[in-house]
Motif scaffolding. Structure first.
Motif, PDB file in Angstrom:
ATOM      1  N   LEU A 104       0.821  -1.212   0.000  1.00 23.67           N
ATOM      2  CA  LEU A 104       0.000   0.000   0.000  1.00 23.67           C
ATOM      3  C   LEU A 104       0.854   1.261   0.000  1.00 23.67           C
ATOM      4  CD1 LEU A 104      -2.761  -1.084   2.567  1.00 23.67           C
ATOM      5  CD2 LEU A 104      -2.810  -1.252   0.066  1.00 23.67           C
ATOM      6  N   ASP A 105       2.123   1.145   0.332  1.00 20.66           N
ATOM      7  CA  ASP A 105       3.009   2.308   0.394  1.00 20.66           C
ATOM      8  C   ASP A 105       3.528   2.702  -0.985  1.00 20.66           C
ATOM      9  OD1 ASP A 105       2.822   2.262   3.212  1.00 20.66           O
ATOM     10  OD2 ASP A 105       4.398   0.753   3.312  1.00 20.66           O
ATOM     11  N   SER A 106       3.776   1.726  -1.824  1.00 21.38           N
ATOM     12  CA  SER A 106       4.318   2.008  -3.154  1.00 21.38           C
ATOM     13  C   SER A 106       3.190   2.481  -4.074  1.00 21.38           C
ATOM     14  CB  SER A 106       4.975   0.754  -3.735  1.00 21.38           C
ATOM     15  OG  SER A 106       4.031  -0.301  -3.835  1.00 21.38           O
ATOM     16  N   PRO A 107       3.515   3.331  -5.044  1.00 20.75           N
ATOM     17  CA  PRO A 107       2.464   3.829  -5.943  1.00 20.75           C
ATOM     18  C   PRO A 107       1.981   2.801  -6.952  1.00 20.75           C
ATOM     19  CG  PRO A 107       4.603   4.672  -6.613  1.00 20.75           C
ATOM     20  CD  PRO A 107       4.820   3.949  -5.320  1.00 20.75           C
ATOM     21  N   LEU A 108       2.757   1.718  -7.128  1.00 17.47           N
ATOM     22  CA  LEU A 108       2.416   0.735  -8.146  1.00 17.47           C
ATOM     23  C   LEU A 108       2.825  -0.648  -7.689  1.00 17.47           C
ATOM     24  CD1 LEU A 108       1.290   0.886 -11.116  1.00 17.47           C
ATOM     25  CD2 LEU A 108       3.675   0.660 -11.856  1.00 17.47           C
ATOM     26  N   ASN A 109       1.993  -1.636  -7.969  1.00 21.72           N
ATOM     27  CA  ASN A 109       2.345  -3.040  -7.774  1.00 21.72           C
ATOM     28  C   ASN A 109       2.404  -3.702  -9.145  1.00 21.72           C
ATOM     29  OD1 ASN A 109       0.534  -3.871  -4.661  1.00 21.72           O
ATOM     30  ND2 ASN A 109       2.096  -2.337  -5.085  1.00 21.72           N
ATOM     31  N   LEU A 110       3.228  -4.724  -9.246  1.00 20.70           N
ATOM     32  CA  LEU A 110       3.368  -5.445 -10.507  1.00 20.70           C
ATOM     33  C   LEU A 110       3.475  -6.931 -10.196  1.00 20.70           C
ATOM     34  CD1 LEU A 110       3.978  -5.286 -13.636  1.00 20.70           C
ATOM     35  CD2 LEU A 110       6.390  -5.334 -12.993  1.00 20.70           C
ATOM     36  N   CYS A 111       2.649  -7.722 -10.840  1.00 21.77           N
ATOM     37  CA  CYS A 111       2.752  -9.172 -10.695  1.00 21.77           C
ATOM     38  C   CYS A 111       3.287  -9.744 -11.999  1.00 21.77           C
ATOM     39  CB  CYS A 111       1.397  -9.794 -10.358  1.00 21.77           C
ATOM     40  SG  CYS A 111       1.503 -11.575 -10.006  1.00 21.77           S
ATOM     41  N   ILE A 112       4.416 -10.428 -11.904  1.00 17.80           N
ATOM     42  CA  ILE A 112       4.996 -11.098 -13.068  1.00 17.80           C
ATOM     43  C   ILE A 112       4.629 -12.571 -12.977  1.00 17.80           C
ATOM     44  CG2 ILE A 112       7.098 -11.652 -14.324  1.00 17.80           C
ATOM     45  CD1 ILE A 112       8.336  -9.114 -13.314  1.00 17.80           C
ATOM     46  N   THR A 113       3.935 -13.048 -13.976  1.00 21.51           N
ATOM     47  CA  THR A 113       3.410 -14.409 -13.957  1.00 21.51           C
ATOM     48  C   THR A 113       4.173 -15.302 -14.929  1.00 21.51           C
ATOM     49  OG1 THR A 113       1.764 -13.959 -15.677  1.00 21.51           O
ATOM     50  CG2 THR A 113       1.115 -13.559 -13.393  1.00 21.51           C
ATOM     51  N   CYS A 114       3.940 -16.603 -14.793  1.00 25.17           N
ATOM     52  CA  CYS A 114       4.541 -17.595 -15.688  1.00 25.17           C
ATOM     53  C   CYS A 114       3.422 -18.465 -16.265  1.00 25.17           C
ATOM     54  CB  CYS A 114       5.551 -18.452 -14.930  1.00 25.17           C
ATOM     55  SG  CYS A 114       6.312 -19.757 -15.929  1.00 25.17           S
ATOM     56  N   ASP A 115       3.246 -18.396 -17.571  1.00 19.77           N
ATOM     57  CA  ASP A 115       2.265 -19.240 -18.256  1.00 19.77           C
ATOM     58  C   ASP A 115       2.942 -20.573 -18.560  1.00 19.77           C
ATOM     59  OD1 ASP A 115       0.506 -20.546 -19.933  1.00 19.77           O
ATOM     60  OD2 ASP A 115      -0.046 -18.728 -21.043  1.00 19.77           O
ATOM     61  N   ARG A 116       2.588 -21.596 -17.808  1.00 24.95           N
ATOM     62  CA  ARG A 116       3.298 -22.866 -17.868  1.00 24.95           C
ATOM     63  C   ARG A 116       2.935 -23.695 -19.099  1.00 24.95           C
ATOM     64  NH1 ARG A 116       5.401 -25.356 -12.661  1.00 24.95           N
ATOM     65  NH2 ARG A 116       7.121 -25.357 -14.176  1.00 24.95           N
TER      66      ARG A 116
END
Length: 235
Positions: A104-116
């Motif tokens: 919640l502190d950072s202005p942006l979150n990023l989720c890097i996913t793996c398509d198996r």
């Protein structure tokens, strides 16, 4: 020896600086937004990571919704309590004193996913080690992390999450694994050493103790290399 393909001294210094000054940021985030052009450069750097069979298994979920981030933060709170209970005594107290996320502190979150399942049929290079797609995606994470440091942007990897719950919150398809949940933003400072080292949780191991020659437990035999490894571990 030929150095015709080497970077200039200044360019090499920049690469090594990014490597050595990269930090897992949790508590130094500023509210300033990341300009779209800068974010695009970070994602482009991540997308240029090597991957097994050139399958490029990653996707990037850019998360600026406060509601989504609150749901992810709730998962962290539950999992962090489970994590704390695995330690006891002074170790548990120290664990509870650590700030281990900046969702919640950072202005942006990023989720890097793996398509198996990305790629048609068997994937070249993955026929023996099936987790090479996960390892490849980790390289994309590191590419982004180093590029972010060069841009003056901090990154923090939140590993204390239930991946199944996270996948549900993000609406991921069954075959897509949420490999890295990252908090991203400009920071007030980059610490001079990793925060866990500064807080006394663990210290960096001497490199000279981790290098083996031609088999486990065999020390390097070249005197110059051994001396260089020893020197690299000194302040």
């Amino acid at each position: 020896m030929s150095f015709e393909h080497a970077f200039s001294e200044a360019q090499r210094a920049g690469v090594y600086r990014a490597i050595h000054e990269r930090r897992d940021v949790r508590s130094q985030f500023l509210p300033d937004p990341i300009p779209p052009a800068v974010l695009a450069r970070l994602l482009e750097a991540a997308h240029h990571a090597p991957s097994v069979g050139f399958m490029q298994p990653w996707d990037f979920l850019v998360i600026d919704s406060l509601e989504v981030r609150r749901q992810v933060h709730d998962i962290f709170i539950r999992e962090n309590e489970k994590g704390a209970r695995q330690f006891s005594g002074e170790r548990q107290q120290r664990y509870r004193s650590l700030k281990l996320e900046g969702i919640l502190d950072s202005p942006l979150n990023l989720c890097i996913t793996c398509d198996r399942r990305r790629g048609d049929g068997p994937v070249l290079g993955r026929t023996s080690i099936v987790d090479m797609d996960l390892f490849s995606t980790c390289l994309a994470v590191q590419n982004l992390w180093l590029a972010a440091r060069a841009e003056g942007i901090g990154v923090g990897w939140v590993s204390i999450l239930d991946q199944g719950e996270l996948a549900t919150v993000l609406g991921l398809p069954e075959q897509v694994y949420p490999l890295a949940y990252l908090c991203i933003g400009y920071v007030s400072e980059f610490l001079g050493e990793p925060e866990l080292a500064r807080k006394g949780w663990r210290q960096r191991l001497p490199l000279a103790e981790l290098v083996h020659a031609n088999g486990w437990g065999r020390g390097v035999t070249d005197d110059e290399l051994r001396q260089a490894l020893g020197d690299s571990c000194r302040p």
